[in-house]
Design an enzyme around this catalytic site. Structure first.
Site, short mmCIF file in Angstrom:
data_model
loop_
_atom_site.label_atom_id
_atom_site.label_comp_id
_atom_site.label_asym_id
_atom_site.label_seq_id
_atom_site.Cartn_x
_atom_site.Cartn_y
_atom_site.Cartn_z
N GLU A 10 0.84 -1.21 0.00
CA GLU A 10 0.00 0.00 0.00
C GLU A 10 0.87 1.24 0.00
O GLU A 10 1.89 1.27 0.69
CB GLU A 10 -0.85 0.05 1.28
N CYS A 21 39.07 13.19 25.86
CA CYS A 21 37.67 13.57 26.05
C CYS A 21 37.58 15.09 26.12
O CYS A 21 38.29 15.72 26.90
CB CYS A 21 37.14 12.95 27.35
N LYS A 43 2.44 4.53 1.16
CA LYS A 43 2.56 5.05 2.53
C LYS A 43 2.24 6.54 2.48
O LYS A 43 3.03 7.35 1.99
CB LYS A 43 3.98 4.82 3.06
P1 AMP Z 1 6.78 5.66 10.68
O1 AMP Z 1 6.05 6.84 11.26
O2 AMP Z 1 7.83 6.01 9.69
O3 AMP Z 1 7.20 4.66 11.73
O4 AMP Z 1 5.71 4.89 9.79
C1 AMP Z 1 4.58 4.37 10.35
C2 AMP Z 1 3.42 5.22 9.98
O5 AMP Z 1 3.15 5.18 8.61
C3 AMP Z 1 2.14 4.73 10.60
O6 AMP Z 1 2.02 5.10 11.94
C4 AMP Z 1 1.13 5.44 9.74
O7 AMP Z 1 0.89 6.73 10.27
C5 AMP Z 1 1.84 5.66 8.40
N1 AMP Z 1 1.20 5.01 7.25
C6 AMP Z 1 0.89 5.65 6.11
N2 AMP Z 1 0.30 4.83 5.24
C7 AMP Z 1 0.20 3.63 5.83
C8 AMP Z 1 -0.35 2.36 5.43
N3 AMP Z 1 -0.89 2.17 4.22
N4 AMP Z 1 -0.28 1.35 6.32
C9 AMP Z 1 0.27 1.53 7.54
N5 AMP Z 1 0.80 2.69 7.96
C10 AMP Z 1 0.77 3.74 7.12
#
Ligand code: AMP
Length: 675
Positions: free
Chosen positions: A115, A406, A117
């Site tokens: 999916e 240090c 992101k």
């Molecule tokens: P990160 O903040 O880099 O750890 O990425 C995780 C976040 O990606 C999740 O908390 C979501 O907010 C976001 N995200 C965006 N699209 C998706 C998706 N299709 N599936 C899961 N998380 C997603």
């Protein structure tokens, strides 16, 4: 007394300033209609900062009060909202899949649902019997902010779900974002009104969703995609793809670019295709999320620390920009590691102003030949600390020389063979290490002591009132001296003592983490707490484990994720007399509560379990993870302390020993049935 009056007066003034500035902020940021000139506003800000500098405890109170003032209640997530692991290359994608197969012991194709992101802000929306009742942000994963009214203004969010199989409880999670067109239009309006323009659609979405006044949220066009769930009751899906079709029928927007992939090649084709389309998509994406499609497999895979084992994010390459290294500085960490940091001419990367980048270590500096004054390319990926990618031009003919002492205490800094880092040999006498250790001790995931910010810790350290963690709980000894210090009055001193007293009771896992032992992070601290149960048991075991021939040592290295290296660090920590002394004092001042079994209802909770033989329905790792999640301890060898032995095929001597000792033996099937 004079000082007290002055302070009270200042407190009043600060409150008044805060109130007025809050009004001005709303006018400026939310109503796009500034009420005073920028110069007037800056003057008020400066006055507030002056008071705060003089009476730091007043500033603190203001900050603590800021959360409720923002008008957002707290929501505890019934199911935590986690983050995702990352992969950056095809090899890492391969590795991600290989690990999944190994964990599950499966050789067949694992279908992956890929999916886009979405680069926005995650939300969780709760429905009870089909009616939207509450929404929250992710917050720290465990607790978020209540954004019910704001999310309700988003047209795309179904407020009532009807149709077949509407579940009793349904939490839909996804991302709120602002489309590029809406973002440009908003900034246009903001500019015309001489109001704040947003750096990127993500900031605009975040700023709009987290508005005090939901009418303003309603004016900003926000969109959303749903992609997962939290708590559910009365519904189940077989695959991620089924989940998408089901919630789409209920009216939730899902991303139609998502697709099912059956091989690394299909995954990479999708990644490349989406990378090309990225610039022309109507919304920002920062990568692709890969999820194991079958939900039964997701459940078996479970979680590692704060991210699911069954999903990962394939991030797009980071944005890169050019800037200049003004200076290279060395920071000394709590374990004495010297970390070089580049001070940069500030630049904006991905909507954030960056003025520092990590240089990692001496080898990294040599490899890239980084020098002070260099013009460099830096990059920033997501929340990762900015890094220097390469040098474009040197300004100086002199190579950077890594210090051999240090910079804080002057002790020799040494680098062990095979290690990348220089460490300060000053140990307990190095103030930088002592201060970093104290900062760690009081930090949020450790003792979380309010009022013990960096400035105060440095101040107490300088005064020699707090030189190690145990001294914190003895600070009262210096009460009279403290009260005679500038900026410390009756009230602030009492507040500080109250917040210290608040933390005299602490869970074992937090306590272990707070000690800041090398390689013992939160996850390992929890495993140790779970394994040893009480502080006394742990202390006795760590002292006994010095003898590497002992059962206790074997028991220690048998704990999941401990191993010989971490064991060495634990043993050396306990071998240090000074540390023993601090531990004894802490044990005297504190009530360290025993580890609370996570699933007290489970038959396995608190039991020590040993696996032997070849398991056929799951891998050894999966079995261990399952046992741990039910509150059991997993050991490698059978002893009198073992409660249960699970036998797979061809179980040998361990099963026999279990029989001799009269220990409960379970077949793999029986183990699987335990809930
Ligand atoms: P990160 O903040 O880099 O750890 O990425 C995780 C976040 O990606 C999740 O908390 C979501 O907010 C976001 N995200 C965006 N699209 C998706 C998706 N299709 N599936 C899961 N998380 C997603």
């Amino acid at each position: 007394m004079n000082n007290l009056f002055e302070k009270l007066e200042n407190e009043q003034e600060l409150k008044q300033l805060a109130k007025e500035m809050a009004k001005l902020d709303v006018a400026y940021h939310q109503k796009d209609a500034p009420l005073v000139s920028d110069a007037k506003y800056d003057e008020m800000k400066k006055r507030a900062a002056d008071i705060e500098a003089r009476f730091p405890d007043l500033a603190l109170k203001k900050k603590v009060g800021a959360a409720p003032a923002a008008g957002f209640g707290k929501v505890t997530h019934a199911v935590p909202m986690l983050s995702l692991g990352n992969v950056f290359s095809e090899e890492e994608v391969q590795d991600f899949l290989a690990k999944i197969k190994r964990f599950l012991g499966l050789n067949e194709t694992i279908e992956i649902f890929a999916e886009p992101k979405i680069d926005g802000l995650s939300f969780s929306a709760r429905y009870e019997n089909g009616v939207f009742v509450q929404a929250a942000t992710r917050g720290d994963g465990a607790t978020g902010e209540d954004i019910t009214r704001n999310l309700a203004t988003i047209e795309q969010l179904p407020k009532i779900i009807t149709g077949k199989n509407v579940p009793e409880i349904l939490e839909i999670r996804g991302e709120v974002y602002m489309s590029l067109n809406d973002f440009l239009a908003l900034n246009n309006r903001q500019e015309k009104a001489k109001a704040k323009v947003f750096a990127n659609p993500r900031n605009a979405a975040a700023g709009s969703l987290r508005q005090l006044d939901s009418k303003i949220t309603a004016e900003r066009k926000l969109s959303l995609f749903a992609y997962t769930w939290g708590e559910i009751k009365g519904i189940e899906w077989k695959t991620q793809q089924d989940f998408f079709s089901c919630i789409e029928k209920w009216g939730f927007p899902v991303n139609h670019k998502s697709c099912l992939c059956k091989s690394v090649k299909e995954i990479m084709d999708f990644y490349n295709e989406l990378s090309e389309q990225r610039a022309s998509l109507p919304y920002d994406i920062d990568g692709i999320v890969y999820k194991v499609n079958r939900i039964d497999l997701q459940n078996r895979l479970g979680f590692i620390s704060k991210a699911p084992r069954w999903a990962t994010a394939h991030k797009f390459p980071a944005e890169q920009v050019q800037t200049v290294i003004e200076k290279i500085d060395i920071q000394v960490g709590r374990t004495g590691v010297l970390t070089p940091v580049a001070h940069l001419k500030p630049v904006t990367v991905g909507g954030v102003v960056v003025s520092r980048a990590t240089l990692h270590n001496e080898d990294e500096i040599k490899r890239k030949d980084i020098r002070e004054g260099d013009t460099v390319i830096i990059q920033r990926a997501g929340d990762v600390i900015p890094q220097v990618v390469k040098v474009i031009k040197h300004d100086s003919s002199k190579e950077y020389e890594f210090p051999k002492n240090c910079p804080v205490c002057g002790s020799l800094a040494t680098r062990k063979e095979g290690e990348a880092a220089y460490r300060c040999s000053g140990g307990l006498s190095c103030p930088a290490q002592a201060i970093e250790r104290l900062k760690h001790f009081v930090s949020r995931n450790a003792f979380d002591i309010e009022g013990m910010g960096t400035k105060n810790i440095e101040f107490f350290y300088e005064k020699k009132w707090i030189e190690n963690p145990a001294d914190i709980f003895n600070l009262k000894e210096h009460e009279a001296d403290l009260k005679s210090e500038k900026g410390w009055q009756e009230l602030s001193v009492n507040n500080l003592f109250d917040s210290i007293d608040d933390k005299r009771e602490i869970s074992l896992e937090r306590f272990v983490f707070a000690l800041g032992i090398r390689q013992v992070g939160q996850a390992t601290a929890r495993l140790l707490a779970q394994h040893y149960g009480s502080f006394e048991n742990w202390q006795i075991a760590m002292n006994k484990a010095k003898d590497k021939e002992s059962r206790t040592y074997e028991d220690l290295i048998n704990i999941e994720s401990v191993g010989a290296l971490v064991a060495d660090d634990l043993i050396s920590f306990f071998a240090e007399k000074h540390n023993q002394n601090i531990l004894d004092r802490l044990a005297h001042y504190l009530k360290i509560t025993d580890f609370e079994k996570p699933t007290a209802g489970s038959e396995l909770s608190g039991k020590t379990i040993v696996f032997t033989g070849t398991l056929t329905s799951m891998t050894r790792n999966e079995a261990k993870a399952r046992a741990l999640s039910m509150g059991a301890k997993v050991a490698g060898s059978v002893s009198k302390k073992t409660d249960i032995v699970v036998t797979g095929e061809n179980a040998g001597s361990k099963a026999q020993k279990a029989q001799e000792l009269g220990i409960k033996i379970l077949t793999e099937d029986e183990f699987q049935k335990i809930k």
